[in-house]
Design a protein around this motif. Structure first.
Motif, PDB file in Angstrom:
ATOM      1  N   TRP A 109       0.820  -1.219   0.000  1.00 53.39           N
ATOM      2  CA  TRP A 109       0.000   0.000   0.000  1.00 53.39           C
ATOM      3  C   TRP A 109       0.851   1.265   0.000  1.00 53.39           C
ATOM      4  O   TRP A 109       0.402   2.320  -0.457  1.00 53.39           O
ATOM      5  CB  TRP A 109      -1.034   0.007   1.125  1.00 53.39           C
ATOM      6  CG  TRP A 109      -0.596  -0.265   2.531  1.00 53.39           C
ATOM      7  CD1 TRP A 109      -0.754  -1.420   3.221  1.00 53.39           C
ATOM      8  CD2 TRP A 109       0.006   0.660   3.454  1.00 53.39           C
ATOM      9  NE1 TRP A 109      -0.273  -1.305   4.505  1.00 53.39           N
ATOM     10  CE2 TRP A 109       0.186  -0.033   4.677  1.00 53.39           C
ATOM     11  CE3 TRP A 109       0.404   1.990   3.373  1.00 53.39           C
ATOM     12  CZ2 TRP A 109       0.759   0.567   5.802  1.00 53.39           C
ATOM     13  CZ3 TRP A 109       0.972   2.602   4.482  1.00 53.39           C
ATOM     14  CH2 TRP A 109       1.145   1.887   5.679  1.00 53.39           C
ATOM     15  N   ALA A 148       0.325   4.126  -2.774  1.00 57.11           N
ATOM     16  CA  ALA A 148       0.180   5.531  -2.412  1.00 57.11           C
ATOM     17  C   ALA A 148       1.120   6.406  -3.233  1.00 57.11           C
ATOM     18  O   ALA A 148       0.727   7.458  -3.750  1.00 57.11           O
ATOM     19  CB  ALA A 148       0.458   5.713  -0.914  1.00 57.11           C
ATOM     20  N   TRP A 149       2.365   5.983  -3.373  1.00 57.42           N
ATOM     21  CA  TRP A 149       3.335   6.745  -4.158  1.00 57.42           C
ATOM     22  C   TRP A 149       2.973   6.732  -5.637  1.00 57.42           C
ATOM     23  O   TRP A 149       3.119   7.739  -6.337  1.00 57.42           O
ATOM     24  CB  TRP A 149       4.735   6.195  -3.942  1.00 57.42           C
ATOM     25  CG  TRP A 149       5.807   6.926  -4.689  1.00 57.42           C
ATOM     26  CD1 TRP A 149       6.636   6.427  -5.646  1.00 57.42           C
ATOM     27  CD2 TRP A 149       6.149   8.315  -4.553  1.00 57.42           C
ATOM     28  NE1 TRP A 149       7.485   7.400  -6.106  1.00 57.42           N
ATOM     29  CE2 TRP A 149       7.204   8.576  -5.454  1.00 57.42           C
ATOM     30  CE3 TRP A 149       5.664   9.354  -3.758  1.00 57.42           C
ATOM     31  CZ2 TRP A 149       7.790   9.833  -5.582  1.00 57.42           C
ATOM     32  CZ3 TRP A 149       6.240  10.608  -3.884  1.00 57.42           C
ATOM     33  CH2 TRP A 149       7.284  10.838  -4.779  1.00 57.42           C
ATOM     34  N   ASP A 177      -0.028   6.626  -6.829  1.00 58.07           N
ATOM     35  CA  ASP A 177      -1.143   7.557  -6.993  1.00 58.07           C
ATOM     36  C   ASP A 177      -0.643   8.984  -7.204  1.00 58.07           C
ATOM     37  O   ASP A 177      -1.173   9.727  -8.047  1.00 58.07           O
ATOM     38  CB  ASP A 177      -2.059   7.511  -5.769  1.00 58.07           C
ATOM     39  CG  ASP A 177      -2.846   6.222  -5.672  1.00 58.07           C
ATOM     40  OD1 ASP A 177      -2.955   5.514  -6.692  1.00 58.07           O
ATOM     41  OD2 ASP A 177      -3.341   5.912  -4.571  1.00 58.07           O
ATOM     42  N   GLN A 207      -3.547   3.114   2.534  1.00 56.90           N
ATOM     43  CA  GLN A 207      -3.086   3.739   1.286  1.00 56.90           C
ATOM     44  C   GLN A 207      -3.474   5.218   1.249  1.00 56.90           C
ATOM     45  O   GLN A 207      -2.668   6.081   0.882  1.00 56.90           O
ATOM     46  CB  GLN A 207      -3.690   3.008   0.091  1.00 56.90           C
ATOM     47  CG  GLN A 207      -3.345   3.627  -1.253  1.00 56.90           C
ATOM     48  CD  GLN A 207      -4.156   3.006  -2.383  1.00 56.90           C
ATOM     49  OE1 GLN A 207      -4.916   2.044  -2.178  1.00 56.90           O
ATOM     50  NE2 GLN A 207      -4.011   3.536  -3.573  1.00 56.90           N
ATOM     51  N   LEU A 208      -4.702   5.499   1.626  1.00 56.06           N
ATOM     52  CA  LEU A 208      -5.217   6.872   1.599  1.00 56.06           C
ATOM     53  C   LEU A 208      -4.438   7.780   2.555  1.00 56.06           C
ATOM     54  O   LEU A 208      -4.016   8.884   2.185  1.00 56.06           O
ATOM     55  CB  LEU A 208      -6.698   6.839   1.967  1.00 56.06           C
ATOM     56  CG  LEU A 208      -7.521   8.110   1.990  1.00 56.06           C
ATOM     57  CD1 LEU A 208      -8.984   7.737   1.784  1.00 56.06           C
ATOM     58  CD2 LEU A 208      -7.380   8.877   3.296  1.00 56.06           C
ATOM     59  N   ARG A 240      -0.815   8.256   1.329  1.00 59.03           N
ATOM     60  CA  ARG A 240      -0.735   9.159   0.169  1.00 59.03           C
ATOM     61  C   ARG A 240      -0.796  10.621   0.607  1.00 59.03           C
ATOM     62  O   ARG A 240       0.003  11.453   0.160  1.00 59.03           O
ATOM     63  CB  ARG A 240      -1.866   8.846  -0.802  1.00 59.03           C
ATOM     64  CG  ARG A 240      -1.884   9.776  -2.011  1.00 59.03           C
ATOM     65  CD  ARG A 240      -2.922   9.350  -3.035  1.00 59.03           C
ATOM     66  NE  ARG A 240      -4.272   9.426  -2.528  1.00 59.03           N
ATOM     67  CZ  ARG A 240      -5.047   8.372  -2.312  1.00 59.03           C
ATOM     68  NH1 ARG A 240      -4.610   7.153  -2.548  1.00 59.03           N
ATOM     69  NH2 ARG A 240      -6.277   8.523  -1.850  1.00 59.03           N
ATOM     70  N   ASN A 241      -1.705  10.942   1.483  1.00 59.32           N
ATOM     71  CA  ASN A 241      -1.844  12.328   1.925  1.00 59.32           C
ATOM     72  C   ASN A 241      -0.699  12.757   2.837  1.00 59.32           C
ATOM     73  O   ASN A 241      -0.323  13.934   2.848  1.00 59.32           O
ATOM     74  CB  ASN A 241      -3.185  12.526   2.624  1.00 59.32           C
ATOM     75  CG  ASN A 241      -4.340  12.638   1.647  1.00 59.32           C
ATOM     76  OD1 ASN A 241      -4.593  13.697   1.091  1.00 59.32           O
ATOM     77  ND2 ASN A 241      -5.027  11.523   1.418  1.00 59.32           N
TER      78      ASN A 241
END
Length: 268
Positions: free
Chosen positions: A27, A31-32, A34, A120-121, A124-125
């Motif tokens: 994940w 994330a990266w 994305d 993941q969310l 990512r943030n």
């Protein structure tokens, strides 16, 4: 249809969480990926986040310091960190409302832990937040700030912040998958919260009812990163509020997830 007992439901929820933790490299890569996908074809890629944040902060900082009658070098660090962390919080919360819906096709085709998409969310943030922190480094030197041992508190502060953002994201992803209208309600609440939360105004220099600060969990979450980076200790009120939210909110979310985990795929 076979009904599972509460211990079985709890065990399945814990198994889901542990499977996600074992899949951390997966994940994190998602994330990266994305972020890279979002800036595909750009010359400087994700660093557009740094530039846009810098332009926004250095544009509004002098303006608001003049409006509030404050020294820009004392006001700018507080405001810049408030806006950067607020961007992280709102990014996570807004995306969490659609976390399950946006991954519906994958969840229906591939057997993956539900919490994997939440990790993941948040990851990512958080990566996006890290890309914007160079703006504060510029502010740090421009405002002649000095290093402090209190800055080491950024580590436990970040851990406590991320833990809170995980349960908030998981909770919102579940309830918004079941009740779609809640997404718009959450967005409206965030817009109002921006003005009620000390982000561009400082409770130390501008008068405001104490309850707006002391009972505002968003302020506590922001201070977990802002206070250490400003060289200030984490106040007991901030730690207590963040800890209370983690314990109570985390427990409720765990209870809800253990009972709703099976139904999520039918809601989406």
């Amino acid at each position: 249809m076979k009904r599972h007992s509460y211990p079985t439901l709890n065990a399945l929820a814990v198994a889901d969480l542990m499977a996600s933790l074992r899949s951390t490299p997966f994940w994190m890569s998602l994330a990266w990926s994305d972020i890279l996908q979002r800036y595909r074809g750009s010359l400087i890629g994700p660093f557009w986040l740094t530039i846009s944040s810098g332009v926004f902060i250095f544009g509004l900082g002098p303006l608001y310091s003049a409006l509030f009658g404050l020294d820009v070098k004392k006001y700018l660090p507080f405001m810049s960190l408030g806006l950067l962390v607020w961007g992280f919080l709102t990014g996570v919360i807004n995306e969490a409302c659609r976390a399950m819906l946006d991954n519906a096709s994958m969840m229906k085709q591939v057997k993956l832990p539900r919490t994997l998409f939440i990790f993941q969310l948040v990851a990512r943030n958080f990566m996006i937040l890290l890309h914007t922190l160079p703006v504060f480094i510029i502010v740090f030197f421009y405002c002649d700030l000095s290093l402090s041992l209190n800055m080491l508190l950024i580590v436990p502060g970040a851990v406590l912040l991320l833990a809170n953002m995980f349960w908030i994201s998981l909770l919102l992803s579940i309830v918004c998958a079941r009740f779609r209208d809640l997404t718009q309600i959450v967005s409206s609440i965030l817009q109002l919260s921006f003005f009620l939360t000390p982000i561009i105004w400082n409770p130390r220099t501008q008068h405001a009812p104490s309850w707006i600060v002391d009972l505002n969990p968003l302020y506590a979450l922001i201070q977990l990163l802002r206070a250490p980076l400003l060289g200030e200790p984490l106040s007991l009120k901030v730690i207590a509020m963040a800890g209370f939210c983690l314990i109570v909110g985390g427990a409720f979310t765990a209870w809800l997830f253990s009972r709703a985990r099976k139904q999520i795929v039918y809601w989406i």
